[in-house]
Motif scaffolding. Structure first.
Motif, PDB file in Angstrom:
ATOM      1  N   GLY A   1     -60.269 -82.196   7.578  1.00  0.00           N
ATOM      2  CA  GLY A   1     -59.347 -82.775   8.543  1.00  0.00           C
ATOM      3  C   GLY A   1     -59.014 -81.843   9.693  1.00  0.00           C
ATOM      4  N   GLU A   2     -59.187 -80.530   9.474  1.00  0.00           N
ATOM      5  CA  GLU A   2     -58.917 -79.571  10.546  1.00  0.00           C
ATOM      6  C   GLU A   2     -59.904 -79.705  11.698  1.00  0.00           C
ATOM      7  OE1 GLU A   2     -58.805 -75.701   8.781  1.00  0.00           O
ATOM      8  OE2 GLU A   2     -57.137 -76.207   7.422  1.00  0.00           O
ATOM      9  N   VAL A   3     -61.060 -80.333  11.440  1.00  0.00           N
ATOM     10  CA  VAL A   3     -62.041 -80.568  12.514  1.00  0.00           C
ATOM     11  C   VAL A   3     -62.272 -82.071  12.698  1.00  0.00           C
ATOM     12  CG1 VAL A   3     -63.196 -78.333  12.381  1.00  0.00           C
ATOM     13  CG2 VAL A   3     -63.926 -80.177  10.853  1.00  0.00           C
ATOM     14  N   ASP A   4     -61.220 -82.855  12.390  1.00  0.00           N
ATOM     15  CA  ASP A   4     -61.249 -84.316  12.588  1.00  0.00           C
ATOM     16  C   ASP A   4     -62.373 -84.989  11.815  1.00  0.00           C
ATOM     17  OD1 ASP A   4     -59.033 -84.272  14.330  1.00  0.00           O
ATOM     18  OD2 ASP A   4     -60.333 -83.701  16.007  1.00  0.00           O
ATOM     19  N   ALA A   5     -62.573 -84.537  10.584  1.00  0.00           N
ATOM     20  CA  ALA A   5     -63.543 -85.169   9.691  1.00  0.00           C
ATOM     21  C   ALA A   5     -62.867 -85.403   8.344  1.00  0.00           C
ATOM     22  CB  ALA A   5     -64.787 -84.295   9.539  1.00  0.00           C
ATOM     23  N   GLY A   6     -63.568 -86.066   7.451  1.00  0.00           N
ATOM     24  CA  GLY A   6     -63.048 -86.305   6.111  1.00  0.00           C
ATOM     25  C   GLY A   6     -64.195 -86.481   5.132  1.00  0.00           C
ATOM     26  N   ILE A   7     -63.871 -86.360   3.849  1.00  0.00           N
ATOM     27  CA  ILE A   7     -64.859 -86.510   2.787  1.00  0.00           C
ATOM     28  C   ILE A   7     -64.979 -87.980   2.397  1.00  0.00           C
ATOM     29  CG2 ILE A   7     -65.423 -85.918   0.400  1.00  0.00           C
ATOM     30  CD1 ILE A   7     -65.587 -83.528   2.267  1.00  0.00           C
ATOM     31  N   VAL A   8     -66.213 -88.493   2.360  1.00  0.00           N
ATOM     32  CA  VAL A   8     -66.474 -89.844   1.863  1.00  0.00           C
ATOM     33  C   VAL A   8     -67.539 -89.739   0.776  1.00  0.00           C
ATOM     34  CG1 VAL A   8     -67.172 -92.197   2.416  1.00  0.00           C
ATOM     35  CG2 VAL A   8     -65.931 -90.844   4.112  1.00  0.00           C
ATOM     36  N   MET A   9     -67.206 -90.220  -0.408  1.00  0.00           N
ATOM     37  CA  MET A   9     -68.099 -90.154  -1.567  1.00  0.00           C
ATOM     38  C   MET A   9     -68.713 -91.549  -1.752  1.00  0.00           C
ATOM     39  SD  MET A   9     -67.126 -88.548  -5.308  1.00  0.00           S
ATOM     40  CE  MET A   9     -65.745 -89.685  -5.555  1.00  0.00           C
ATOM     41  N   ILE A  10     -69.965 -91.702  -1.292  1.00  0.00           N
ATOM     42  CA  ILE A  10     -70.614 -93.019  -1.258  1.00  0.00           C
ATOM     43  C   ILE A  10     -72.124 -92.804  -1.300  1.00  0.00           C
ATOM     44  CG2 ILE A  10     -70.719 -93.110   1.276  1.00  0.00           C
ATOM     45  CD1 ILE A  10     -69.941 -96.087   1.088  1.00  0.00           C
ATOM     46  N   GLY A  11     -72.867 -93.766  -1.827  1.00  0.00           N
ATOM     47  CA  GLY A  11     -74.315 -93.595  -1.962  1.00  0.00           C
ATOM     48  C   GLY A  11     -75.022 -93.429  -0.631  1.00  0.00           C
ATOM     49  N   ILE A  12     -74.802 -94.351   0.304  1.00  0.00           N
ATOM     50  CA  ILE A  12     -75.314 -94.258   1.681  1.00  0.00           C
ATOM     51  C   ILE A  12     -74.172 -94.653   2.606  1.00  0.00           C
ATOM     52  CG2 ILE A  12     -76.917 -95.194   3.391  1.00  0.00           C
ATOM     53  CD1 ILE A  12     -78.924 -95.718   1.168  1.00  0.00           C
ATOM     54  N   LEU A  13     -73.841 -93.807   3.554  1.00  0.00           N
ATOM     55  CA  LEU A  13     -72.780 -94.109   4.514  1.00  0.00           C
ATOM     56  C   LEU A  13     -73.218 -95.311   5.362  1.00  0.00           C
ATOM     57  CD1 LEU A  13     -70.030 -92.791   5.286  1.00  0.00           C
ATOM     58  CD2 LEU A  13     -71.254 -91.669   7.170  1.00  0.00           C
ATOM     59  N   PRO A  14     -72.485 -96.431   5.334  1.00  0.00           N
ATOM     60  CA  PRO A  14     -72.945 -97.655   6.014  1.00  0.00           C
ATOM     61  C   PRO A  14     -73.078 -97.519   7.522  1.00  0.00           C
ATOM     62  CG  PRO A  14     -71.253 -98.176   4.382  1.00  0.00           C
ATOM     63  CD  PRO A  14     -71.281 -96.685   4.504  1.00  0.00           C
ATOM     64  N   THR A  15     -72.364 -96.570   8.124  1.00  0.00           N
ATOM     65  CA  THR A  15     -72.369 -96.440   9.575  1.00  0.00           C
ATOM     66  C   THR A  15     -73.479 -95.538  10.098  1.00  0.00           C
ATOM     67  OG1 THR A  15     -70.699 -94.715   9.262  1.00  0.00           O
ATOM     68  CG2 THR A  15     -69.921 -96.912   9.885  1.00  0.00           C
ATOM     69  N   LEU A  16     -74.302 -94.963   9.223  1.00  0.00           N
ATOM     70  CA  LEU A  16     -75.395 -94.116   9.699  1.00  0.00           C
ATOM     71  C   LEU A  16     -76.343 -94.908  10.587  1.00  0.00           C
ATOM     72  CD1 LEU A  16     -76.326 -92.067   6.517  1.00  0.00           C
ATOM     73  CD2 LEU A  16     -75.496 -91.116   8.683  1.00  0.00           C
ATOM     74  N   ASP A  17     -76.758 -94.279  11.673  1.00  0.00           N
ATOM     75  CA  ASP A  17     -77.710 -94.866  12.605  1.00  0.00           C
ATOM     76  C   ASP A  17     -78.987 -94.032  12.584  1.00  0.00           C
ATOM     77  OD1 ASP A  17     -78.705 -94.963  15.737  1.00  0.00           O
ATOM     78  OD2 ASP A  17     -77.890 -96.872  15.032  1.00  0.00           O
ATOM     79  N   ARG A  18     -80.075 -94.616  13.023  1.00  0.00           N
ATOM     80  CA  ARG A  18     -81.338 -93.868  13.071  1.00  0.00           C
ATOM     81  C   ARG A  18     -81.213 -92.604  13.914  1.00  0.00           C
ATOM     82  NH1 ARG A  18     -86.157 -97.699  14.733  1.00  0.00           N
ATOM     83  NH2 ARG A  18     -87.243 -95.693  14.590  1.00  0.00           N
ATOM     84  N   ASP A  19     -80.391 -92.644  14.957  1.00  0.00           N
ATOM     85  CA  ASP A  19     -80.217 -91.466  15.809  1.00  0.00           C
ATOM     86  C   ASP A  19     -79.473 -90.343  15.102  1.00  0.00           C
ATOM     87  OD1 ASP A  19     -81.541 -92.741  17.850  1.00  0.00           O
ATOM     88  OD2 ASP A  19     -79.721 -93.421  18.870  1.00  0.00           O
ATOM     89  N   ASP A  20     -78.773 -90.653  14.013  1.00  0.00           N
ATOM     90  CA  ASP A  20     -78.096 -89.614  13.240  1.00  0.00           C
ATOM     91  C   ASP A  20     -79.069 -88.838  12.359  1.00  0.00           C
ATOM     92  OD1 ASP A  20     -75.473 -90.333  14.124  1.00  0.00           O
ATOM     93  OD2 ASP A  20     -75.501 -92.019  12.715  1.00  0.00           O
ATOM     94  N   LEU A  21     -80.181 -89.495  11.997  1.00  0.00           N
ATOM     95  CA  LEU A  21     -81.097 -88.928  11.007  1.00  0.00           C
ATOM     96  C   LEU A  21     -82.348 -88.399  11.699  1.00  0.00           C
ATOM     97  CD1 LEU A  21     -80.538 -91.584   8.223  1.00  0.00           C
ATOM     98  CD2 LEU A  21     -79.598 -89.286   8.369  1.00  0.00           C
ATOM     99  N   VAL A  22     -82.143 -87.355  12.493  1.00  0.00           N
ATOM    100  CA  VAL A  22     -83.220 -86.712  13.248  1.00  0.00           C
ATOM    101  C   VAL A  22     -83.189 -85.218  12.948  1.00  0.00           C
ATOM    102  CG1 VAL A  22     -83.302 -88.438  15.081  1.00  0.00           C
ATOM    103  CG2 VAL A  22     -81.701 -86.519  15.257  1.00  0.00           C
ATOM    104  N   SER A  23     -84.307 -84.546  13.214  1.00  0.00           N
ATOM    105  CA  SER A  23     -84.451 -83.151  12.800  1.00  0.00           C
ATOM    106  C   SER A  23     -83.413 -82.229  13.439  1.00  0.00           C
ATOM    107  CB  SER A  23     -85.866 -82.647  13.092  1.00  0.00           C
ATOM    108  OG  SER A  23     -86.193 -82.839  14.450  1.00  0.00           O
TER     109      SER A  23
END
Length: 505
Positions: free
Chosen positions: A118-140
Motif C-alpha cells: 500500500g505504500e506504493v499504491d498497490a495491494g496483494i491479490v491471491m487469485i489464479g489469474i488476475l482477470p484484468t491482465l492485458d496482453r500488453d502487461d505480459l511482455v519481456s
C-alpha cells in the motif's frame, strides 16, 4: 524459479559439460538411494503461494522490486514478472492444530505484505489469474529484474525458434501469440510440499496424480485471461503453451511438452529424474564446481546442483524434489496443481483435503493407480480444468466388479474422497476440530457447487447485466474479489455481484 544465477552466454562446450554433470548427478542420486542415505519420516509439509500485485482500480502493478524492498523479509521473493511475488511458509509437522497455525501465519504474512504494498499504491491479490491482465502487461520488459528469468526466457525462446501460440477454446476462444514466456506469469499457484522416504515416494506421487482432477474441480479459480472467459481453471493450458519449446513439427512427432502431466505410474522417484534427462534438453547449462561422485566417495552429501536446476525447468504438476536439510538428503513431492486463493481459509482447506486424501490413497491395500489407467487420470485432469466443479470424472468402481464408473466431480469428492481425507488427516494426527473445520469448507463448496471460478464468472456476468463494458466488468469483479479476499470468509459464502455504490452525502 527463485534460484540465483548469473547472466552470461552459453557455448557448445558448456552444454556438453552440463549434460555430463547431469549424468553424474543422476548416478549420485542412484547411489544415495541404494545406500539408503535419505532422511527418516518426519511428516513434514511446506507451502508456497504465488501472489499478484494490483492497484485499487484492480489493474496489475509492476512494482515487485519496490514492494519486496519494503517487506524486507526472506519469506517473500520475486516471481517471473514484476506484478508477481511469492511467499514461502516454513515447514510444519503434520498433526495437532497444524492447519490453524498455518492459517494464522499466512494471514499475518499477507496482511503485512499488503500494508507494505500500500505504500506504493498497490495491494496483494491471491487469485489464479488476475482477470484484468492485458496482453500488453505480459511482455519481456515486465520480467522481474533477476538474471535467471531473463536467461530462462532467452533459452526457451531460442529453443522454440518462433512466437508462442496461445490457443484456448473454452466458453469463449482465445487465439494470440507471444514473443516471450511472460504469459506464464499470469499463472499464480499454491505449491504443497510433502517430505517422504524413497520407499513411500512412488505411492504418494501416484496418489497425488490420481487426485489432481478432484483438486482442480473443487479449487478452480482462473476462468479469465485477456478479457476472455475460457476454462474454469485456465492455468494449465496457458502454462503449457507459454513454456512450450516445441514448434508444431515437434508437437506432431509426439515430443513431450515441458509442462507435463506425465505418461505412466511410477515405481521409484529415480524414474522421474531419469525421465527429465532422457526427454528434456537442458535450458540453463550452469555448472557447479562440485563433483557429486567425489563428494559421495568422501562420505559427504552432494548438492546435485545441476540435477536440481534442470528439474526446476520441467514443469510437472506433481514434481519430485531433492533437497538437503541439516546435512541429510531428503525427497519431497511438490504438488503444483492448485491456483492461489481465494482466501487463506480456502487455501488451507485445499491443503487439508490434499494431505488427507493422498495419505489415505497411498496406504490403500488395493491402490487406486492399479485400477485407474494413467490416461484416464490425465483425461480427468483436463476435464476438471475445463469444467471445474461441474466436471464429470472417471473413477474405479467400488467392490469386486472392478472397472470404471463416470460420476460428477461433486459426488466423487463428497462420497468417495472426503471420507478418505478425514481418515488420512486422522492418520497424520490432526486434531478433529482442525480436520472438520477445513474439510467442512470443501464439503460446503460441493453442496453449493461453488468455488472461486464460479463466483468470478457469476459476478462478472451480473456486472455485465448492469450495463458495464467487459473491461469495466472484469475490473469491478477484480476489485470486489480483492475486497472479499481480505475480509477472509471462504468463497462459498461470498455474495455474487457488485454492491451498488453508496450515494454521496
Amino acid at each position: 524459479m527463485g534460484e540465483k544465477v548469473v547472466a552470461g552466454a552459453f557455448d557448445l562446450s558448456d552444454r556438453q559439460h552440463y549434460r555430463d554433470k547431469l549424468q553424474r548427478c543422476l548416478t549420485g542420486l542412484e547411489r544415495l538411494l541404494a545406500q539408503k542415505r535419505f532422511d527418516r519420516p518426519k511428516n513434514l509439509m511446506g507451502l508456497e503461494i504465488e501472489l499478484n500485485l494490483a492497484g485499487a482500480d484492480g489493474q496489475p502493478r509492476m512494482l515487485n522490486g519496490q514492494v519486496l524492498e519494503r517487506i524486507a523479509s526472506r519469506d517473500f521473493q520475486t516471481e517471473l514478472a514484476m506484478f508477481n511475488l511469492e511467499v514461502n511458509i516454513a515447514p510444519h509437522r503434520l498433526g495437532g492444530r497444524v492447519f490453524d497455525r498455518l492459517a494464522e501465519e499466512i494471514r499475518t504474512s499477507l496482511a503485512y505484505a499488503h500494508r507494505k504494498a500500500g505504500e506504493v499504491d498497490a495491494g496483494i491479490v491471491m487469485i489464479g489469474i488476475l482477470p484484468t491482465l492485458d496482453r500488453d502487461d505480459l511482455v519481456s520488459s515486465n520480467l522481474s529484474e533477476v538474471d535467471r528469468y531473463t536467461l530462462l526466457n532467452d533459452q526457451i525462446v531460442a529453443a522454440r525458434g518462433e512466437d508462442f501460440a496461445l490457443e484456448i477454446d473454452g466458453v469463449e476462444r482465445l487465439s494470440c501469440t507471444s514473443k516471450s514466456i511472460v504469459p506464464e506469469a499470469a499463472c499464480t499457484s499454491v505449491q504443497l510440499h510433502l517430505q517422504v522416504t524413497p520407499a513411500r515416494f512412488p505411492a504418494v506421487w501416484n496418489a497425488a496424480q490420481a487426485v489432481t482432477a478432484a483438486q482442480i474441480a473443487v479449487g478452480a479459480n482462473s476462468p479469465f485471461l485477456f478479457g476472455h472467459e475460457l476454462w474454469r481453471e485456465s492455468r494449465p493450458p496457458l502454462f503449457q503453451q507459454a513454456t512450450d519449446t516445441r514448434p508444431p513439427e515437434l508437437q506432431a512427432q509426439g515430443v513431450r511438452p515441458r509442462t507435463w502431466f506425465g505418461e505412466k505410474w511410477i515405481d521409484s522417484a529415480y524414474e522421474l529424474f531419469e525421465e527429465n534427462l532422457r526427454f528434456f534438453p537442458p535450458l540453463l547449462p550452469i555448472c557447479d564446481e562440485e563433483d557429486p561422485l567425489e563428494v559421495l566417495e568422501a562420505g559427504g552429501v552432494p548438492s546435485l546442483a545441476e540435477l536440481v536446476l534442470h528439474n526446476g525447468t520441467v514443469y510437472r504438476w506433481n514434481r519430485p524434489v531433492y533437497g538437503i536439510a541439516d546435512g541429510v538428503p531428503h525427497l519431497r513431492v511438490e504438488n503444483r496443481v492448485l491456483p492461489a486463493g481465494p482466501t487463506v481459509t480456502d487455501v488451507i482447506a485445499n491443503a487439508a483435503f490434499y494431505y488427507g486424501v493422498v495419505r489415505a490413497l497411498a496406504e490403500e491395500s488395493r491402490p487406486v493407480w492399479a485400477r485407474l489407467p494413467f490416461e484416464t487420470a490425465a483425461a480427468n485432469f483436463d476435464a476438471a480444468c475445463r469444467y471445474g466443479i461441474e466436471a464429470r470424472l472417471q473413477w474405479p468402481r467400488r467392490g469386486r466388479l472392478g472397472g470404471l464408473v463416470e460420476m460428477d466431480a461433486v459426488s466423487l469428492v463428497r462420497d468417495e474422497l472426503l471420507p478418505l481425507a478425514e481418515a488420512g488427516l486422522t492418520g497424520w494426527g490432526v486434531e478433529p476440530a482442525d480436520r472438520d473445520l477445513y474439510l467442512g469448507v470443501i464439503e460446503e463448496r460441493c453442496r453449493r457447487r461453488t468455488n472461486g471460478a464460479t463466483w468470478q464468472v457469476a459476478t462478472f456476468h451480473r456486472a455485465l447485466e448492469t450495463g458495464l463494458s467487459r473491461d469495466a466488468a472484469l475490473a469491478a469483479t477484480t476489485r470486489r474479489y480483492a475486497e472479499l479476499m481480505h475480509l477472509g470468509e471462504p468463497v462459498h459464502t461470498w455474495p455474487v455481484g457488485i454492491p451498488e455504490a453508496a450515494p454521496l452525502a
